[in-house]
Each structure stands twice: as C-alpha cells, then as structure tokens.
Design a protein around this motif. Structure first.
Motif, PDB file in Angstrom:
ATOM      1  N   GLU A 176     127.073 -17.666  76.485  1.00 43.26           N
ATOM      2  CA  GLU A 176     128.211 -17.170  77.195  1.00 43.26           C
ATOM      3  C   GLU A 176     129.251 -18.317  77.658  1.00 43.26           C
ATOM      4  OE1 GLU A 176     127.172 -15.377  80.910  1.00 43.26           O
ATOM      5  OE2 GLU A 176     129.196 -14.435  81.217  1.00 43.26           O
ATOM      6  N   MET A 177     130.408 -18.262  77.210  1.00 33.71           N
ATOM      7  CA  MET A 177     131.420 -19.234  77.433  1.00 33.71           C
ATOM      8  C   MET A 177     131.737 -19.496  78.870  1.00 33.71           C
ATOM      9  SD  MET A 177     133.865 -19.111  74.142  1.00 33.71           S
ATOM     10  CE  MET A 177     134.256 -17.414  74.294  1.00 33.71           C
ATOM     11  N   THR A 178     131.937 -20.948  79.359  1.00 36.04           N
ATOM     12  CA  THR A 178     132.339 -21.109  80.606  1.00 36.04           C
ATOM     13  C   THR A 178     134.091 -20.559  80.531  1.00 36.04           C
ATOM     14  OG1 THR A 178     133.031 -23.226  80.042  1.00 36.04           O
ATOM     15  CG2 THR A 178     130.912 -22.833  80.861  1.00 36.04           C
ATOM     16  N   ASP A 179     134.931 -20.630  81.852  1.00 34.22           N
ATOM     17  CA  ASP A 179     136.360 -20.354  81.775  1.00 34.22           C
ATOM     18  C   ASP A 179     136.953 -21.495  80.892  1.00 34.22           C
ATOM     19  OD1 ASP A 179     135.708 -18.402  83.123  1.00 34.22           O
ATOM     20  OD2 ASP A 179     136.268 -19.239  85.245  1.00 34.22           O
ATOM     21  N   GLU A 180     136.602 -22.572  80.810  1.00 30.50           N
ATOM     22  CA  GLU A 180     137.105 -23.674  80.325  1.00 30.50           C
ATOM     23  C   GLU A 180     136.879 -23.436  78.600  1.00 30.50           C
ATOM     24  OE1 GLU A 180     135.952 -27.557  81.611  1.00 30.50           O
ATOM     25  OE2 GLU A 180     137.289 -28.359  79.892  1.00 30.50           O
ATOM     26  N   GLN A 181     135.730 -23.429  78.262  1.00 33.89           N
ATOM     27  CA  GLN A 181     135.469 -22.871  76.850  1.00 33.89           C
ATOM     28  C   GLN A 181     136.078 -21.811  76.203  1.00 33.89           C
ATOM     29  OE1 GLN A 181     131.034 -22.550  77.196  1.00 33.89           O
ATOM     30  NE2 GLN A 181     130.617 -24.358  75.819  1.00 33.89           N
ATOM     31  N   ALA A 182     136.438 -20.619  77.142  1.00 32.82           N
ATOM     32  CA  ALA A 182     137.092 -19.581  76.996  1.00 32.82           C
ATOM     33  C   ALA A 182     138.240 -19.814  76.407  1.00 32.82           C
ATOM     34  CB  ALA A 182     136.861 -18.420  77.720  1.00 32.82           C
ATOM     35  N   GLU A 183     139.030 -20.790  77.343  1.00 33.90           N
ATOM     36  CA  GLU A 183     140.555 -21.246  77.181  1.00 33.90           C
ATOM     37  C   GLU A 183     140.528 -21.797  75.753  1.00 33.90           C
ATOM     38  OE1 GLU A 183     142.566 -23.845  80.010  1.00 33.90           O
ATOM     39  OE2 GLU A 183     141.801 -22.388  81.422  1.00 33.90           O
ATOM     40  N   HIS A 184     139.514 -22.475  75.311  1.00 33.58           N
ATOM     41  CA  HIS A 184     139.547 -23.254  73.917  1.00 33.58           C
ATOM     42  C   HIS A 184     138.937 -22.861  72.920  1.00 33.58           C
ATOM     43  CE1 HIS A 184     140.202 -26.613  77.058  1.00 33.58           C
ATOM     44  NE2 HIS A 184     141.190 -27.173  76.173  1.00 33.58           N
ATOM     45  N   CYS A 185     138.871 -21.310  73.123  1.00 38.79           N
ATOM     46  CA  CYS A 185     138.374 -20.385  72.005  1.00 38.79           C
ATOM     47  C   CYS A 185     139.448 -19.704  71.345  1.00 38.79           C
ATOM     48  CB  CYS A 185     137.153 -19.557  72.485  1.00 38.79           C
ATOM     49  SG  CYS A 185     136.657 -18.683  71.351  1.00 38.79           S
ATOM     50  N   ASP A 186     140.058 -19.738  70.156  1.00 43.01           N
ATOM     51  CA  ASP A 186     141.122 -19.267  69.549  1.00 43.01           C
ATOM     52  C   ASP A 186     140.658 -17.934  68.890  1.00 43.01           C
ATOM     53  OD1 ASP A 186     143.674 -19.130  68.988  1.00 43.01           O
ATOM     54  OD2 ASP A 186     143.372 -20.026  67.060  1.00 43.01           O
ATOM     55  N   GLU A 238     137.209 -27.995  64.464  1.00 38.65           N
ATOM     56  CA  GLU A 238     138.536 -28.875  63.977  1.00 38.65           C
ATOM     57  C   GLU A 238     139.717 -27.945  63.916  1.00 38.65           C
ATOM     58  OE1 GLU A 238     135.868 -31.871  61.232  1.00 38.65           O
ATOM     59  OE2 GLU A 238     136.990 -30.605  60.290  1.00 38.65           O
ATOM     60  N   GLN A 239     139.416 -26.600  63.858  1.00 36.29           N
ATOM     61  CA  GLN A 239     140.545 -25.559  63.670  1.00 36.29           C
ATOM     62  C   GLN A 239     140.991 -25.305  64.780  1.00 36.29           C
ATOM     63  OE1 GLN A 239     142.127 -24.706  60.390  1.00 36.29           O
ATOM     64  NE2 GLN A 239     140.579 -26.302  59.721  1.00 36.29           N
ATOM     65  N   GLY A 240     140.222 -25.632  65.959  1.00 36.26           N
ATOM     66  CA  GLY A 240     140.527 -25.214  67.454  1.00 36.26           C
ATOM     67  C   GLY A 240     139.983 -23.955  67.636  1.00 36.26           C
ATOM     68  N   LYS A 241     139.313 -23.179  66.879  1.00 39.65           N
ATOM     69  CA  LYS A 241     138.853 -21.923  66.842  1.00 39.65           C
ATOM     70  C   LYS A 241     137.859 -21.844  67.982  1.00 39.65           C
ATOM     71  CE  LYS A 241     140.368 -19.906  62.453  1.00 39.65           C
ATOM     72  NZ  LYS A 241     141.193 -18.941  63.018  1.00 39.65           N
ATOM     73  N   ILE A 242     136.860 -22.525  67.918  1.00 37.30           N
ATOM     74  CA  ILE A 242     135.559 -22.484  68.899  1.00 37.30           C
ATOM     75  C   ILE A 242     135.690 -23.811  69.751  1.00 37.30           C
ATOM     76  CG2 ILE A 242     133.980 -20.973  67.358  1.00 37.30           C
ATOM     77  CD1 ILE A 242     132.209 -23.203  66.721  1.00 37.30           C
ATOM     78  N   PRO A 243     135.095 -23.849  71.096  1.00 36.70           N
ATOM     79  CA  PRO A 243     135.270 -24.985  71.891  1.00 36.70           C
ATOM     80  C   PRO A 243     134.380 -26.198  71.221  1.00 36.70           C
ATOM     81  CG  PRO A 243     134.139 -23.283  73.050  1.00 36.70           C
ATOM     82  CD  PRO A 243     134.200 -22.713  71.778  1.00 36.70           C
ATOM     83  N   THR A 244     134.750 -27.415  71.365  1.00 37.64           N
ATOM     84  CA  THR A 244     134.368 -28.543  70.859  1.00 37.64           C
ATOM     85  C   THR A 244     132.904 -28.849  71.317  1.00 37.64           C
ATOM     86  OG1 THR A 244     135.471 -29.828  72.178  1.00 37.64           O
ATOM     87  CG2 THR A 244     136.289 -29.835  70.122  1.00 37.64           C
ATOM     88  N   ASP A 245     132.389 -28.303  72.411  1.00 36.79           N
ATOM     89  CA  ASP A 245     131.217 -28.416  73.063  1.00 36.79           C
ATOM     90  C   ASP A 245     130.244 -27.261  72.828  1.00 36.79           C
ATOM     91  OD1 ASP A 245     132.592 -26.761  74.747  1.00 36.79           O
ATOM     92  OD2 ASP A 245     132.111 -27.824  76.799  1.00 36.79           O
ATOM     93  N   THR A 246     130.481 -26.395  71.733  1.00 38.01           N
ATOM     94  CA  THR A 246     129.710 -25.297  71.346  1.00 38.01           C
ATOM     95  C   THR A 246     128.175 -25.885  71.090  1.00 38.01           C
ATOM     96  OG1 THR A 246     131.406 -24.027  70.208  1.00 38.01           O
ATOM     97  CG2 THR A 246     129.244 -23.842  69.404  1.00 38.01           C
TER      98      THR A 246
END
Ligand SMILES: Cc1cc2nc3c(=O)[nH]c(=O)nc-3n(C[C@H](O)[C@H](O)[C@H](O)COP(=O)(O)OP(=O)(O)OC[C@H]3O[C@@H](n4cnc5c(N)ncnc54)[C@H](O)[C@@H]3O)c2cc1C
Length: 376
Positions: A176-186, A238-246
C-alpha cells in the motif's frame, strides 16, 4: 486432539480452484470439507488480475464484492518491449479487474458453503474400506487435489514435482503506497503496464489497484530471475513510473503453463484441479480462470457420478480439460520452427504495430476475449 470427520468430498487447498469446485458440489447437495495448510485470509504471490469471464463464472456481484475490498476496473493497457515500443491500448468498456488475493480468495472460500479445516496440512492418505482416510482422521469418498503448484495430492498420484518440469518462475511485490509514494507513481489506476523481456521468455508488470501497487516479473525457468526482477524494478523507477523507495524484497512462486505440464489429473477416487494440474494459459500465464474452470468441470462430473468415483468414471474430466484448453502436445507451429533470432526480430516488428498489440497480444493472449465464460 484432532477431530475425526467424514465427508463425501475432501478438497485439499482452498484457493480459487478448490473454493469454486466446493461451491458447485455444495449446490449439488454433496457434503464437502476443505483442508488448507494456511489460516485464511492468506496471501498468494500473484499480480491479482482477473477477466470479466471470471467474474461471470463465479457469479460475483461486483457491488457486493466492492464493500471493503479492492476491485479495480481496467479499461486500457500499456504494452511493449521496453519504453521504445510501449504504447497504450484503450477500450470503451471494462476488460479486466484488479483484485487482492488475500481478499479475493477469502471471499470465495467463505462463500463456498463447505466445512473448513484450516491451518492443517495434508500429510497422508490411505485406502480404507473403499474410502480415503486422510491424515488418519478424515474419511472421504473422493479427494480433490487443489493444493497449487506443490500440491501433495498430485505428488501422491505419482507426479515428480519440480523434477524435469519446465516451470514459470515469478517474483512479485504488493504494497500500500503512502500519499507521497502515490504522488510519485505514474502508473494509472485503470491501466496496467506490461513489458516483455528482450528474449521473449517472460514479461514484467506494474499494476495499480486502489492505493496498492503490484510490481513483478515472470520468466520461463529461474535462471538469474532476481537479477531480471531488480533490473526491471530499477528501470521502472528510473522512468518515474514507480516510487524510488519501492520495497526491494520480492516474493517468489512457480507454476506450470498448460502445454508444459505432464501431471496425472485423475486417479481412483482422486481428481486434480487448478495449478496442481498445470493449467495456466500459455501466453499470459493467467492461472485463476483455468483454475476456476477446472474446479467447475470437476464438480459437474463428480455430481453426476452418483458416488462412482472410479478412475474410469472420472476420466471424463480429462476429456473435458482437453476439449476446453486443447491438446497439451499439439504440433509445432510455423513460428516454433523458425530460428530464434528470426522469431525475436519478427516479434519485435509485430510489437510495434497497434493491430498486433490490440488483437493478438491483448484480446487473444491476455483477455481471451474470444472464449466465453464457462457455464456452471
Ligand atoms: C507472481 C505470480 C503472478 C500471477 N499473476 C496472476 C494474475 O494476475 N492472474 C491470474 O489469473 N493468475 C496469476 N498467477 C497464477 C495464479 O496465481 C494461479 O494460477 C492460481 O493461484 C491457481 O489457483 P489454485 O487454486 O489452483 O492454487 P493456489 O491459489 O495456489 O491455492 C492452493 C492452496 O492450497 C493450499 N495448500 C498447498 N499445499 C497444501 C498442503 N500440503 N496441505 C493443505 N493445503 C495446501 C495453499 O495454502 C493454498 O491455499 C500468478 C502467479 C504468480 C506466481
């Protein structure tokens, strides 16, 4: 002390295959017990993608299911071989759903109407007075093996699990993504992304369902699988599709594609369904739908057997599997006889075309749009 029980049919494994078979058998008036080594709700390594035919076959009321559970409608896909060939394909209707296995499997199991014996593994079975005695405490007229890839019942029937089998190995993570992770999920909610490996031996996916993100990759064989998975995850970051802290801790599992499986599916007083029988669709690796369909087919044959569970009477099940999913040993295709480098070049060329991606890769291979739901 372990309870002694008796039932008409014992199903070993309460996943989608076992629970859908149990529900049909209960409807036919049989006394059914499900034995599963896990307590439910339990998770299962899976992307959690199902087609509308599955919803239809299971008669799921989507409005009811959505109460407190994730049911993510899907109306488009991105597919390709790497970023260069990736392209979106849109539909004007819902063509799939995203579910979470911990919720989906528990919903089906509780709804099945079978008696449940959870948190207990299958350990043994022996013939006693024309019935099966399982774990020395459960007496059953028929045993159905629905224990997934490593099902102990199919092993009992003589399958050499893992040895010489050409399995698909896959790793996945769902969180489950945090709000911040969701913002960085494309990745769009209604648009899973599928990327085929350069050698076409598998594919990776990233899939957003509600606030949950599911990332994974499956390939033929397990050679350097973790490397492929981590390279894919890094590339998505790297493509900005999923958060870098996945999270980097992926969970793995194996299963068999239909044409690679050579396991027995019928014995005297025994039937094998779902992953235990090796039924997943060849091109997509989708296994939930064939698991459910095999469960429904098995139930129908058992219900009409009037208590005659001889191998001969049950062999109709194998015939029905072949009628539904085809001959496991069908002849080599023209493409199959081409040299490897030609096949890859051909595939790369085809993947660039919108027509092939929509009509072959998605509609035929992934959605099985041409195959209507099985009528229970
Ligand atoms: C990474 C990955 C992603 C996938 N993604 C998808 C997807 O998106 N869509 C799709 O359609 N398919 C997908 N699949 C395939 C799908 O998960 C399986 O085909 C499906 O779960 C098969 O259902 P089943 O009921 O046969 O077995 P399972 O779901 O494996 O259930 C088997 C049950 O048997 C129980 N069991 C096992 N051993 C014992 C024992 N000794 N005693 C008692 N109980 C036992 C287990 O606890 C389990 O509950 C994926 C597979 C993997 C590995």
């Amino acid at each position: 002390m372990t309870t002694r029980e008796s039932c008409d049919v014992l199903i070993v494994g309460g996943g989608p295959a076992g629970s859908s078979c149990a529900r049909q058998l209960r409807r036919a008036g049989l006394d059914v017990l499900i034995l599963d080594k896990s307590e439910f709700p339990r998770d299962k390594v899976c992307a959690g993608w199902i087609t509308p035919q599955v919803v239809e076959e299971l008669e799921i009321d989507t409005r009811d299911y959505q109460q407190g559970r994730v049911l993510q409608p899907i109306t488009s896909f991105i597919t390709g071989m790497g970023e260069r060939t990736a392209k979106p394909v849109h539909y004007d209707r819902i063509v799939s759903y995203g579910i979470r296995r911990c919720e989906f499997d528990n919903y089906l199991l509780q709804r099945s109407g079978a008696r449940l014996r959870l948190g207990e593994a299958w350990e043994s079975m022996e013939r006693v007075a024309g019935r099966w005695l399982v774990n020395s405490t459960i007496s059953a007229g028929l045993v159905i093996g629905a224990g997934g890839h490593f099902c102990p019942v199919v092993r009992f029937l003589g399958a050499n699990l893992g040895k010489g089998e050409r399995a698909i190995s896959a790793q996945e993570i769902e969180f489950e993504m945090t709000d911040e992770q969701a913002e960085h999920c494309d990745v769009e909610h209604d648009r899973p992304e599928l990327y085929f490996c350069d050698d076409l031996k598998g594919y990776g996916w990233c899939f957003r369902k509600g606030n949950f993100l599911n990332v994974g990759l499956g390939r033929e064989g397990n050679h350097r699988l973790p490397e492929h998975v981590h390279a894919f995850s890094r590339w998505l970051q790297e493509q900005g599709k999923i958060p870098t802290d996945t999270p980097a801790r992926f969970k793995g599992h194996a299963y068999l594609l239909y044409s690679h499986a050579q396991r027995p599916v019928v014995g005297d007083g025994v039937l094998i369904i779902g992953d235990a029988a090796g039924l997943a669709y060849q091109e997509s690796g989708e296994g939930i739908r064939p698991a459910i369909e095999s469960g429904l087919m098995a139930a129908q044959i058992v219900a009409s057997a009037s208590g005659d569970y001889s191998k001969q009477r049950l062999s109709e099940y194998e015939t029905q599997l072949t009628a539904r999913f085809g001959d496991r040993n069908h002849g080599a295709s023209l493409a199959g006889s081409l040299p490897e480098s030609w096949k890859l070049a051909l595939a790369r060329g085809l993947m660039q075309t919108q027509w092939f991606t929509r009509n072959v890769v998605l509609n035929r291979w992934f959605l099985h749009a041409d195959q209507a739901a099985l009528r229970a």
